[in-house]
Scaffold this motif. Structure first.
Motif, PDB file in Angstrom:
ATOM      1  N   ARG A   1     155.086  28.953  -2.955  1.00  0.00           N
ATOM      2  CA  ARG A   1     155.413  28.231  -3.982  1.00  0.00           C
ATOM      3  C   ARG A   1     155.216  26.898  -4.233  1.00  0.00           C
ATOM      4  O   ARG A   1     155.822  26.212  -3.245  1.00  0.00           O
ATOM      5  N   ARG A   2     154.650  26.335  -5.099  1.00  0.00           N
ATOM      6  CA  ARG A   2     154.354  25.016  -5.245  1.00  0.00           C
ATOM      7  C   ARG A   2     155.587  24.358  -6.198  1.00  0.00           C
ATOM      8  O   ARG A   2     155.765  24.637  -7.617  1.00  0.00           O
ATOM      9  N   THR A   3     156.560  23.745  -5.520  1.00  0.00           N
ATOM     10  CA  THR A   3     157.678  22.873  -6.014  1.00  0.00           C
ATOM     11  C   THR A   3     156.922  21.531  -6.787  1.00  0.00           C
ATOM     12  O   THR A   3     155.811  21.153  -6.580  1.00  0.00           O
ATOM     13  N   ALA A   4     157.882  21.137  -7.433  1.00  0.00           N
ATOM     14  CA  ALA A   4     157.453  19.805  -8.108  1.00  0.00           C
ATOM     15  C   ALA A   4     157.526  18.671  -7.078  1.00  0.00           C
ATOM     16  O   ALA A   4     156.668  17.766  -7.285  1.00  0.00           O
ATOM     17  N   SER A   5     158.177  18.699  -6.029  1.00  0.00           N
ATOM     18  CA  SER A   5     158.052  17.710  -5.001  1.00  0.00           C
ATOM     19  C   SER A   5     157.020  18.269  -3.910  1.00  0.00           C
ATOM     20  O   SER A   5     157.284  17.521  -2.866  1.00  0.00           O
ATOM     21  N   TYR A   6     156.249  19.061  -3.939  1.00  0.00           N
ATOM     22  CA  TYR A   6     155.445  19.797  -2.912  1.00  0.00           C
ATOM     23  C   TYR A   6     154.609  18.629  -2.295  1.00  0.00           C
ATOM     24  O   TYR A   6     154.679  18.614  -0.966  1.00  0.00           O
ATOM     25  N   LYS A   7     153.907  17.823  -3.098  1.00  0.00           N
ATOM     26  CA  LYS A   7     152.919  16.756  -2.465  1.00  0.00           C
ATOM     27  C   LYS A   7     154.200  15.569  -1.645  1.00  0.00           C
ATOM     28  O   LYS A   7     153.535  15.249  -0.561  1.00  0.00           O
ATOM     29  N   GLU A   8     155.089  15.497  -2.220  1.00  0.00           N
ATOM     30  CA  GLU A   8     155.857  14.227  -1.715  1.00  0.00           C
ATOM     31  C   GLU A   8     156.613  14.904  -0.441  1.00  0.00           C
ATOM     32  O   GLU A   8     156.312  13.931   0.664  1.00  0.00           O
ATOM     33  N   ASN A   9     156.731  16.138  -0.274  1.00  0.00           N
ATOM     34  CA  ASN A   9     157.367  16.758   0.931  1.00  0.00           C
ATOM     35  C   ASN A   9     156.432  16.610   1.918  1.00  0.00           C
ATOM     36  O   ASN A   9     156.365  16.613   3.052  1.00  0.00           O
ATOM     37  N   LEU A  10     154.917  17.016   1.457  1.00  0.00           N
ATOM     38  CA  LEU A  10     153.960  17.305   2.484  1.00  0.00           C
ATOM     39  C   LEU A  10     153.625  15.846   3.193  1.00  0.00           C
ATOM     40  O   LEU A  10     153.409  15.560   4.308  1.00  0.00           O
ATOM     41  N   PHE A  11     153.793  14.645   2.218  1.00  0.00           N
ATOM     42  CA  PHE A  11     153.333  13.445   2.788  1.00  0.00           C
ATOM     43  C   PHE A  11     154.347  13.026   3.681  1.00  0.00           C
ATOM     44  O   PHE A  11     153.987  12.453   4.555  1.00  0.00           O
ATOM     45  N   ALA A  12     155.536  13.512   3.218  1.00  0.00           N
ATOM     46  CA  ALA A  12     156.766  12.947   4.267  1.00  0.00           C
ATOM     47  C   ALA A  12     156.658  13.757   5.720  1.00  0.00           C
ATOM     48  O   ALA A  12     156.839  13.007   6.633  1.00  0.00           O
ATOM     49  N   ARG A  13     156.003  14.957   5.581  1.00  0.00           N
ATOM     50  CA  ARG A  13     155.853  15.508   6.945  1.00  0.00           C
ATOM     51  C   ARG A  13     154.738  14.892   7.519  1.00  0.00           C
ATOM     52  O   ARG A  13     154.670  14.892   9.009  1.00  0.00           O
ATOM     53  N   THR A  14     153.655  14.468   6.896  1.00  0.00           N
ATOM     54  CA  THR A  14     152.716  13.731   7.720  1.00  0.00           C
ATOM     55  C   THR A  14     153.043  12.386   8.217  1.00  0.00           C
ATOM     56  O   THR A  14     152.491  12.234   9.390  1.00  0.00           O
ATOM     57  N   VAL A  15     153.827  11.684   7.412  1.00  0.00           N
ATOM     58  CA  VAL A  15     154.557  10.461   8.016  1.00  0.00           C
ATOM     59  C   VAL A  15     155.510  10.761   9.299  1.00  0.00           C
ATOM     60  O   VAL A  15     155.119   9.988  10.228  1.00  0.00           O
ATOM     61  N   GLU A  16     156.341  11.539   8.942  1.00  0.00           N
ATOM     62  CA  GLU A  16     157.612  11.640   9.835  1.00  0.00           C
ATOM     63  C   GLU A  16     156.975  12.414  11.261  1.00  0.00           C
ATOM     64  O   GLU A  16     157.714  12.486  12.192  1.00  0.00           O
ATOM     65  N   GLY A  17     155.984  13.297  10.890  1.00  0.00           N
ATOM     66  CA  GLY A  17     155.555  14.094  11.877  1.00  0.00           C
ATOM     67  C   GLY A  17     155.834  15.704  11.445  1.00  0.00           C
ATOM     68  O   GLY A  17     156.998  16.072  10.814  1.00  0.00           O
ATOM     69  N   ASN A  18     154.846  16.493  11.518  1.00  0.00           N
ATOM     70  CA  ASN A  18     154.953  17.904  11.080  1.00  0.00           C
ATOM     71  C   ASN A  18     155.514  18.798  11.981  1.00  0.00           C
ATOM     72  O   ASN A  18     155.132  19.018  13.124  1.00  0.00           O
ATOM     73  N   PRO A  19     156.673  19.581  11.779  1.00  0.00           N
ATOM     74  CA  PRO A  19     157.376  20.136  12.651  1.00  0.00           C
ATOM     75  C   PRO A  19     156.391  21.289  13.154  1.00  0.00           C
ATOM     76  O   PRO A  19     156.602  21.746  14.535  1.00  0.00           O
ATOM     77  N   LEU A  20     155.705  21.890  12.498  1.00  0.00           N
ATOM     78  CA  LEU A  20     154.865  23.165  12.633  1.00  0.00           C
ATOM     79  C   LEU A  20     153.825  22.860  13.635  1.00  0.00           C
ATOM     80  O   LEU A  20     153.429  23.374  14.668  1.00  0.00           O
ATOM     81  N   ILE A  21     153.052  21.591  13.541  1.00  0.00           N
ATOM     82  CA  ILE A  21     152.051  21.041  14.556  1.00  0.00           C
ATOM     83  C   ILE A  21     152.848  20.810  15.746  1.00  0.00           C
ATOM     84  O   ILE A  21     152.088  21.111  16.802  1.00  0.00           O
ATOM     85  N   ASP A  22     154.085  20.130  15.815  1.00  0.00           N
ATOM     86  CA  ASP A  22     154.836  19.839  17.055  1.00  0.00           C
ATOM     87  C   ASP A  22     155.188  21.021  17.854  1.00  0.00           C
ATOM     88  O   ASP A  22     154.839  21.201  19.031  1.00  0.00           O
ATOM     89  N   ARG A  23     155.451  22.138  17.010  1.00  0.00           N
ATOM     90  CA  ARG A  23     155.777  23.343  17.657  1.00  0.00           C
ATOM     91  C   ARG A  23     154.637  24.190  18.307  1.00  0.00           C
ATOM     92  O   ARG A  23     154.593  24.425  19.316  1.00  0.00           O
ATOM     93  N   ALA A  24     153.306  23.916  17.600  1.00  0.00           N
ATOM     94  CA  ALA A  24     152.169  24.629  18.291  1.00  0.00           C
ATOM     95  C   ALA A  24     151.728  23.837  19.480  1.00  0.00           C
ATOM     96  O   ALA A  24     151.340  24.456  20.371  1.00  0.00           O
ATOM     97  N   TYR A  25     151.968  22.275  19.386  1.00  0.00           N
ATOM     98  CA  TYR A  25     151.772  21.645  20.620  1.00  0.00           C
ATOM     99  C   TYR A  25     152.506  22.023  21.807  1.00  0.00           C
ATOM    100  O   TYR A  25     152.234  21.868  23.015  1.00  0.00           O
ATOM    101  N   GLN A  26     153.904  22.318  21.464  1.00  0.00           N
ATOM    102  CA  GLN A  26     154.832  22.582  22.614  1.00  0.00           C
ATOM    103  C   GLN A  26     154.365  23.891  22.826  1.00  0.00           C
ATOM    104  O   GLN A  26     154.524  24.296  24.157  1.00  0.00           O
TER     105      GLN A  26
END
Length: 310
Positions: free
Chosen positions: A280-305
């Protein structure tokens, strides 16, 4: 099939972050902010009740360009204007840093400026390009923050792993003197280089960790599990996402020569986290994706763990 996958997932015309205004020619942070429409100031004003009674201990931050309310803060909160917040980054320009994009999130509550560091790293034969993002807030949620985001150039994958050996993001102390800002700028470059050095060593370790195809499927199901109480539609949606991640691992043209290892898996997960189309592409989709890029993406960190625990 491979050609379709390449077209769909790995040939991208837009920047990896997908937000902001391109300002690569801006010679200073002040001009970058102007080009991006961020050359406004924040005013602090008192707050009154409907009965015109002063609310003690609090003020409201208002954008002067359109009178938009950005946040309610305590009267101890000191406004750091956009120009002030990013002024210290000009010290980095002497080291070859260039501004690339700038923008605002959440209607001006958060503003940011992205710079590309001059030194590109060759790690295991691949180009890794480091970006520094400088952000400031006007809603009382924080101050100036710097976050490093390494990008694998061939595919624009973000590789911002949460390492135990080096910090990827840090807050900057607000100082009014130019010498203090110069010192902060030097610290910023030093911490970025330390992280990149640690990341390079970690990539080598990940390349040495061989993973069987069956393990990859197991890891994908761990990252994107079908919950017991899922509806049939929810289960189908998760299976669709699992298949997407599987394709990114097995069929990605840029990973064909990497080998079946943990590094390849991290890249596949990063590609999914950074570029996959959401259900589901929400209105804030790009903002949320960018925030995860900046703060750290939980999915990438989980894969790393997961690969480190194997």
């Amino acid at each position: 099939m491979a050609a379709n996958v390449e077209s769909m997932f790995y040939v991208r015309e837009t920047p990896w972050h997908g937000l902001g205004t391109k300002v690569m020619e801006a010679p200073s942070s002040k001009e970058a902010l102007s080009l991006a429409g961020l050359d406004w100031r924040v005013l602090q004003e008192p707050i009154y009740t409907e009965n015109e009674e002063l609310v003690e201990g609090y003020k409201v931050n208002v954008r002067d360009s359109d009178r938009k309310v950005l946040g309610v803060v305590t009267d101890r909160y000191k406004v750091i204007q956009n120009e002030e917040a990013f002024a210290f980054t000009d010290e980095l320009l002497g080291e070859g840093v260039r501004y690339e994009t700038a923008g605002s999130l959440q209607g001006g509550k958060k503003v940011w400026l992205l710079a590309h560091l001059p030194h590109e790293y060759i790690i295991s034969g691949e180009r890794i390009s480091p970006y520094l993002l400088f952000s400031n807030t006007h809603d009382g949620s924080g101050a100036i923050k710097v976050a490093l985001t390494p990008i694998r150039v061939v595919c624009n994958n973000t590789l911002n792993l949460a390492l135990t050996t080096a910090k990827r993001s840090w807050s900057m102390i607000h100082t009014g003197d130019i010498m203090g800002k110069m010192e902060e700028a030097k610290d910023t470059l030093f911490m970025a280089e330390k992280y990149m050095d640690s990341l390079g060593k970690e990539f080598e370790t990940l390349r040495m960790k061989k993973i069987s195809d069956s393990k990859v499927m197991e890891y994908i199901e761990m990252l994107l599990p079908v919950e017991e109480n899922s509806t049939p539609q929810q289960a189908r949606n998760i299976k669709k996402l699992q298949e997407d991640m599987k394709i990114r691992y097995f069929d990605a043209p840029d990973l064909q020569d990497v080998g079946r290892n943990a590094y390849r898996f991290i890249n596949a997960v990063s590609d999914f986290a950074t570029h996959a189309e959401p259900l589901r592409r929400t209105a804030s989709y790009k903002e949320n994706l960018f925030a995860r890029t900046v703060e750290g993406n939980p999915l990438i960190d989980r894969a790393y763990q997961i690969v480190n625990a194997a």
